[in-house]
Design an enzyme around this catalytic site. Structure first.
Site, PDB file in Angstrom:
ATOM      1  N   GLY A  52       6.440  76.471  74.636  1.00 27.19           N
ATOM      2  CA  GLY A  52       7.827  76.009  74.690  1.00 27.19           C
ATOM      3  C   GLY A  52       8.818  77.130  74.443  1.00 27.19           C
ATOM      4  O   GLY A  52       9.841  77.235  75.122  1.00 27.19           O
ATOM      5  N   CYS A  53       8.511  77.982  73.484  1.00 27.40           N
ATOM      6  CA  CYS A  53       9.424  79.082  73.147  1.00 27.40           C
ATOM      7  C   CYS A  53       9.499  80.098  74.279  1.00 27.40           C
ATOM      8  O   CYS A  53      10.561  80.667  74.546  1.00 27.40           O
ATOM      9  CB  CYS A  53       8.984  79.731  71.841  1.00 27.40           C
ATOM     10  SG  CYS A  53       9.002  78.575  70.454  1.00 27.40           S
ATOM     11  N   THR A  54       8.379  80.318  74.943  1.00 30.12           N
ATOM     12  CA  THR A  54       8.356  81.233  76.084  1.00 30.12           C
ATOM     13  C   THR A  54       9.189  80.659  77.228  1.00 30.12           C
ATOM     14  O   THR A  54       9.969  81.383  77.858  1.00 30.12           O
ATOM     15  CB  THR A  54       6.904  81.490  76.526  1.00 30.12           C
ATOM     16  OG1 THR A  54       6.207  82.105  75.426  1.00 30.12           O
ATOM     17  CG2 THR A  54       6.836  82.407  77.732  1.00 30.12           C
ATOM     18  N   ALA A  57      12.933  80.978  76.220  1.00 34.32           N
ATOM     19  CA  ALA A  57      13.365  82.383  76.290  1.00 34.32           C
ATOM     20  C   ALA A  57      13.490  82.843  77.740  1.00 34.32           C
ATOM     21  O   ALA A  57      14.443  83.550  78.096  1.00 34.32           O
ATOM     22  CB  ALA A  57      12.386  83.269  75.536  1.00 34.32           C
TER      23      ALA A  57
END
Length: 164
Positions: A52-54, A57
């Site tokens: 999710g963070c990738t 970002a």
């Protein structure tokens, strides 16, 4: 101005001044307040290199030129180390700021550190939340329980920036 909850975390509201914090920006220390007179996106995420963070970002990176042209800075905040952030920035080609919040001091100020649930287990961690801050340092929008995919577009639209 900022209300303290029993858990020790802070709750913020639209119209309140965003709590200031300091982070390393290369070899120098930078404060959120250094960006006064410009709009800022402050987004909290759980961890570098996770799915999710990738996704989140990557989308902010793709749209970064639109934010820059509108005079908007982006600061991503997570409990990762500065070293992890540097690797994440390099791998993902992230052009904006990432702030290390190892002890969750900043996430507690913003009320984003709290109880989470995953696969039936409860634990404490950073909840994905985004704050839009105006030129005077006041919060103008809060996105809670952010879904990574499509979030950058949501933020652009909230700032009334053309997305296409």
């Amino acid at each position: 101005m900022i209300n303290e909850e029993k858990s020790g975390t802070q709750t913020l509201a639209i119209g309140k001044v965003a709590p200031d914090f300091t982070f390393r920006n290369g070899n120098k220390e930078t404060k959120l307040s250094d960006f006064r007179k410009r709009k800022v996106v402050v987004y909290f995420y759980p961890r570098d290199f996770t799915t999710g963070c990738t996704t989140e970002a990557a989308e902010f990176t793709t749209d970064y030129d639109k934010f820059k042209r509108a005079g908007i800075e982006i600061i991503g905040v997570s409990p990762d180390t500065e070293e992890s952030h540097e690797k994440f920035k390099e791998k993902m080609k992230i052009p904006y700021h990432l702030a290390s919040d190892i002890n969750n001091v900043v996430s507690k100020k913003y009320g984003t550190y709290g109880l989470k649930k995953f696969m039936g287990k409860e634990y404490m961690g950073v909840n994905r939340t985004t704050f839009l801050v105006d030129e005077d340092g006041r919060i103008v929008r809060i996105f809670s329980k952010v879904k990574p995919q499509g979030h950058s577009t949501q933020v652009l639209e909230a700032f009334e920036i053309k997305v296409n």
